[in-house]
Scaffold this motif. Structure first.
Motif, PDB file in Angstrom:
ATOM      1  N   GLU A  32      38.808  38.954  64.685  1.00  0.00           N
ATOM      2  CA  GLU A  32      39.944  38.018  64.829  1.00  0.00           C
ATOM      3  C   GLU A  32      40.987  37.886  63.763  1.00  0.00           C
ATOM      4  O   GLU A  32      42.267  37.601  63.941  1.00  0.00           O
ATOM      5  CB  GLU A  32      39.347  36.741  65.273  1.00  0.00           C
ATOM      6  N   LEU A  33      40.469  37.605  62.663  1.00  0.00           N
ATOM      7  CA  LEU A  33      41.391  37.581  61.503  1.00  0.00           C
ATOM      8  C   LEU A  33      41.240  38.805  60.765  1.00  0.00           C
ATOM      9  O   LEU A  33      40.257  39.205  60.169  1.00  0.00           O
ATOM     10  CB  LEU A  33      40.960  36.266  60.420  1.00  0.00           C
ATOM     11  N   GLU A  34      42.152  39.695  60.322  1.00  0.00           N
ATOM     12  CA  GLU A  34      42.209  40.929  59.516  1.00  0.00           C
ATOM     13  C   GLU A  34      42.491  40.594  58.337  1.00  0.00           C
ATOM     14  O   GLU A  34      43.354  39.677  57.955  1.00  0.00           O
ATOM     15  CB  GLU A  34      43.157  41.912  60.529  1.00  0.00           C
ATOM     16  N   ALA A  35      42.334  41.824  57.437  1.00  0.00           N
ATOM     17  CA  ALA A  35      42.628  41.787  55.896  1.00  0.00           C
ATOM     18  C   ALA A  35      44.160  41.440  55.947  1.00  0.00           C
ATOM     19  O   ALA A  35      44.979  42.131  56.685  1.00  0.00           O
ATOM     20  CB  ALA A  35      42.387  42.948  55.377  1.00  0.00           C
ATOM     21  N   GLY A  36      44.569  40.531  55.191  1.00  0.00           N
ATOM     22  CA  GLY A  36      45.991  40.408  55.077  1.00  0.00           C
ATOM     23  C   GLY A  36      46.463  39.035  55.861  1.00  0.00           C
ATOM     24  O   GLY A  36      47.568  38.647  55.839  1.00  0.00           O
ATOM     25  N   ALA A  37      45.720  38.721  56.929  1.00  0.00           N
ATOM     26  CA  ALA A  37      46.075  37.725  57.734  1.00  0.00           C
ATOM     27  C   ALA A  37      46.270  36.244  57.013  1.00  0.00           C
ATOM     28  O   ALA A  37      45.418  35.911  56.210  1.00  0.00           O
ATOM     29  CB  ALA A  37      45.082  37.406  58.850  1.00  0.00           C
ATOM     30  N   ASP A  65      36.844  31.380  45.908  1.00  0.00           N
ATOM     31  CA  ASP A  65      35.963  31.673  44.652  1.00  0.00           C
ATOM     32  C   ASP A  65      35.003  32.922  45.085  1.00  0.00           C
ATOM     33  O   ASP A  65      34.863  33.611  44.137  1.00  0.00           O
ATOM     34  CB  ASP A  65      35.091  30.462  44.616  1.00  0.00           C
ATOM     35  N   GLN A  66      34.600  33.085  46.347  1.00  0.00           N
ATOM     36  CA  GLN A  66      33.959  34.287  46.712  1.00  0.00           C
ATOM     37  C   GLN A  66      34.726  35.568  46.795  1.00  0.00           C
ATOM     38  O   GLN A  66      33.971  36.555  47.209  1.00  0.00           O
ATOM     39  CB  GLN A  66      32.972  33.878  47.655  1.00  0.00           C
ATOM     40  N   GLY A  67      35.939  35.393  46.956  1.00  0.00           N
ATOM     41  CA  GLY A  67      36.871  36.743  47.213  1.00  0.00           C
ATOM     42  C   GLY A  67      36.916  36.883  48.592  1.00  0.00           C
ATOM     43  O   GLY A  67      37.439  38.168  49.103  1.00  0.00           O
ATOM     44  N   ILE A  68      36.587  36.142  49.275  1.00  0.00           N
ATOM     45  CA  ILE A  68      36.921  36.216  50.905  1.00  0.00           C
ATOM     46  C   ILE A  68      38.232  35.903  51.496  1.00  0.00           C
ATOM     47  O   ILE A  68      38.748  36.866  52.155  1.00  0.00           O
ATOM     48  CB  ILE A  68      35.682  35.338  51.786  1.00  0.00           C
ATOM     49  N   LEU A  69      39.024  34.932  50.608  1.00  0.00           N
ATOM     50  CA  LEU A  69      40.108  34.519  51.009  1.00  0.00           C
ATOM     51  C   LEU A  69      40.923  34.692  49.533  1.00  0.00           C
ATOM     52  O   LEU A  69      40.304  34.757  48.517  1.00  0.00           O
ATOM     53  CB  LEU A  69      40.363  33.271  51.338  1.00  0.00           C
ATOM     54  N   GLU A  70      42.246  34.885  49.570  1.00  0.00           N
ATOM     55  CA  GLU A  70      42.938  34.817  48.402  1.00  0.00           C
ATOM     56  C   GLU A  70      44.118  34.069  48.725  1.00  0.00           C
ATOM     57  O   GLU A  70      44.940  33.996  49.610  1.00  0.00           O
ATOM     58  CB  GLU A  70      43.695  36.338  48.428  1.00  0.00           C
ATOM     59  N   ALA A  71      44.274  33.214  47.559  1.00  0.00           N
ATOM     60  CA  ALA A  71      45.427  32.152  47.535  1.00  0.00           C
ATOM     61  C   ALA A  71      46.707  32.710  46.662  1.00  0.00           C
ATOM     62  O   ALA A  71      46.433  33.143  45.649  1.00  0.00           O
ATOM     63  CB  ALA A  71      45.007  30.867  46.943  1.00  0.00           C
ATOM     64  N   VAL A  72      47.929  32.784  47.158  1.00  0.00           N
ATOM     65  CA  VAL A  72      49.013  33.430  46.588  1.00  0.00           C
ATOM     66  C   VAL A  72      49.959  31.941  46.384  1.00  0.00           C
ATOM     67  O   VAL A  72      50.302  31.446  47.536  1.00  0.00           O
ATOM     68  CB  VAL A  72      49.625  34.239  47.269  1.00  0.00           C
ATOM     69  N   VAL A  73      50.256  31.727  45.241  1.00  0.00           N
ATOM     70  CA  VAL A  73      51.049  30.600  44.754  1.00  0.00           C
ATOM     71  C   VAL A  73      52.476  30.867  45.512  1.00  0.00           C
ATOM     72  O   VAL A  73      52.917  31.939  45.446  1.00  0.00           O
ATOM     73  CB  VAL A  73      51.244  30.393  43.384  1.00  0.00           C
ATOM     74  N   ALA A  81      41.547  41.552  51.066  1.00  0.00           N
ATOM     75  CA  ALA A  81      41.510  43.070  51.625  1.00  0.00           C
ATOM     76  C   ALA A  81      39.946  43.549  51.497  1.00  0.00           C
ATOM     77  O   ALA A  81      39.605  44.045  52.303  1.00  0.00           O
ATOM     78  CB  ALA A  81      42.428  44.055  50.628  1.00  0.00           C
ATOM     79  N   LYS A  82      39.127  42.976  50.700  1.00  0.00           N
ATOM     80  CA  LYS A  82      37.894  43.464  50.657  1.00  0.00           C
ATOM     81  C   LYS A  82      36.945  42.160  50.267  1.00  0.00           C
ATOM     82  O   LYS A  82      36.806  41.765  49.072  1.00  0.00           O
ATOM     83  CB  LYS A  82      37.376  44.460  49.392  1.00  0.00           C
ATOM     84  N   PRO A  83      36.371  41.586  51.003  1.00  0.00           N
ATOM     85  CA  PRO A  83      35.686  40.402  51.210  1.00  0.00           C
ATOM     86  C   PRO A  83      34.371  40.918  50.501  1.00  0.00           C
ATOM     87  O   PRO A  83      33.841  42.025  50.509  1.00  0.00           O
ATOM     88  CB  PRO A  83      35.161  40.020  52.463  1.00  0.00           C
ATOM     89  N   THR A  84      33.934  40.188  49.258  1.00  0.00           N
ATOM     90  CA  THR A  84      32.920  40.570  48.489  1.00  0.00           C
ATOM     91  C   THR A  84      31.431  39.985  48.976  1.00  0.00           C
ATOM     92  O   THR A  84      30.642  40.890  48.271  1.00  0.00           O
ATOM     93  CB  THR A  84      33.210  39.863  46.960  1.00  0.00           C
TER      94      THR A  84
END
Length: 465
Positions: A32-37, A65-73, A81-84
């Motif tokens: 439902e939520l793809e990479a980059g969403a 912190d776990q690499g599942i999401l990415e925060a961009v200032v 892109a690659k959940p860890t």
């Protein structure tokens, strides 16, 4: 992707932030939520879920912190892109603070974000050391050279002026470091110590052990008033001014650079020292330290108690240029030095490549609690900063600090009155300090804030003192 996505919270039996995080993970796993969403902004999602922004922010932080999401200032939070790892693995590795009915908010208590395991590993490493001399000899300054070098690297974000490891003395926490500086500076039968009208009680307690008089200096929004400091220094012959310019304890305010320059100029002209207590700072300094402004007269004190852990009781005292011998003498005459195993744990902890990351995560987690406090108490006269582990609350009409603290304790919340930060003959405002306790669940902390809010909304009919 549009940010109108809203998670379905299937499991609210655990903490709310876990439920949000698990729902996000489930949406990622299902596609439902793809990479980059892009995920909704924190406040927007919090409003739609009828939660506090702090709850949603914590869920985002854990997954980031776990690499599942990415925060961009400046852009927002996205699916990485690659959940860890899987979220269940995250919960198995993280220590979730317990729920609590009674909440102690006297002093800040830090969360465990991985630093506890790092300390354990350091202790194991030390236990396997083959150099038995480390467990049989008294501490020596040469043996502690690597520790002081690690401290120097740890403090590399502070403008301290010209400095070397020779200027650093290891102490048993920040309070011990303050005592060492006073021992190295105060002279005469009845020396005088100058402090802010409202200030850390440890200054006067250390002064009392040396039979020194403590004089308060009036303050305004930017710290001590220069004219008042000059008048008091001339009148009393004060030998040292103790201050916390980066994070004033208890109000959380800071002294801007222009004010610091004026105070440093007064100290230079009148010939007294300045002791800067930097123990509460959790982020990059706002301005250069007093040691950078007046290298020959400013002492600097810090510790790892508010950034990594208070349990090791490790602090640092830094002497002005050319005066390190006096500081070393005070430590050597007083206690010889830190216990060798504790010093080695400190070296390993501060040299750990993850140490700065731990400090950053602690600051972020503390920020979650501060946001909760602001969301609940922000309608009152509240002084706060997301990088400071306490808030300062000026009480509304009808409440006195002592009475409010008693009522709060009856409601199961322990906080500090402004009276505890005033001199014995000084006048304290009707205010309280509320510290972050990350040893209890965020939901318990939020409940405590609501208890305080209920008291603030319903002052007593008769003012008690």
């Amino acid at each position: 992707m549009s940010t109108i996505w809203r998670p379905v919270l299937a499991d609210l039996s655990s903490s709310k932030y876990k439920a949000v995080a698990k729902a996000i993970q489930a949406a990622i796993d299902s596609g439902e939520l793809e990479a980059g969403a892009k995920l909704p902004p924190v406040r927007e999602l919090a409003w739609s879920l009828e939660m506090t922004p702090g709850t949603v922010a914590r869920a985002y932080t854990v997954l980031t912190d776990q690499g599942i999401l990415e925060a961009v200032v400046g852009r927002g939070t996205f699916v990485a892109a690659k959940p860890t790892c899987l979220l269940d693995d995250v919960w198995s590795r993280q220590h979730e603070p317990p729920e609590a009915d009674s909440v102690n908010l006297f002093s800040p208590r830090l969360p465990d974000v991985g630093q506890v395991n790092a300390i354990k590993q350091a202790l194991v490493h030390i236990s396997k050391a083959t150099d038995i001399d480390a467990f049989l000899h008294y501490p020596t300054r040469d043996a502690y050279l690597p520790v002081r070098q690690a401290v120097l690297s740890w403090l590399d974000d502070i403008q301290l002026g010209q400095i070397s490891e020779q200027d650093i003395v290891l102490a048993h926490g920040g309070q011990n470091a303050i005592s060492l500086v006073l021992q190295a500076t105060l002279t005469g039968p009845k020396p005088v110590l100058m402090v802010e009208d409202l200030s850390y009680a440890g200054f006067r307690r250390a002064a009392e052990t040396l039979r020194a008089d403590v004089v308060g200096v009036p303050m305004d929004e930017n710290g001590v008033i220069p004219e008042a400091l000059e008048e008091i220094a001339r009148r009393t012959g004060g030998q040292i001014f103790c201050t916390s310019p980066e994070v004033h304890n208890p109000t959380g305010k800071h002294t801007p650079l222009e004010r610091r320059k004026k105070l440093a100029d007064i100290a230079g002209r009148l010939g007294f020292d300045i002791l800067e207590d930097d123990c509460y700072r959790m982020n990059t300094p706002i301005a250069p330290s007093y040691r950078a402004l007046m290298p020959n007269r400013a002492w600097h004190v810090s510790s790892i108690s508010k950034t990594l852990t208070p349990s090791l009781r490790v602090g640092f005292a830094i002497a002005p240029q050319g005066r390190s011998a006096d500081l070393r003498r005070a430590a050597e005459y007083g206690f010889f030095g830190l216990a060798r195993p504790i010093a080695e744990v400190t070296r390993l902890l501060l040299s750990d490549p993850m140490a700065k990351t731990y400090a950053h995560r602690i600051r972020e987690r503390v920020g979650d609690y501060i946001r909760v406090a602001v969301n609940v108490l922000g309608g009152f006269d509240l002084v706060w900063n997301g990088d400071v582990p306490f808030v300062w609350l000026n009480l509304p009409s009808g409440w006195r600090a002592a009475a409010f603290c008693r009522a709060a304790e009856t409601a199961g919340v322990q906080i500090r009155s402004a009276d505890e930060f005033a001199l014995r003959d000084g006048r304290a405002p009707h205010a309280v300090r509320i510290a972050v306790n990350a040893h209890v669940a965020l939901s318990s902390f939020e409940d405590a804030m609501h208890r305080l809010r209920a008291l603030l909304d319903n002052p007593p009919e008769q003012i008690s003192v």
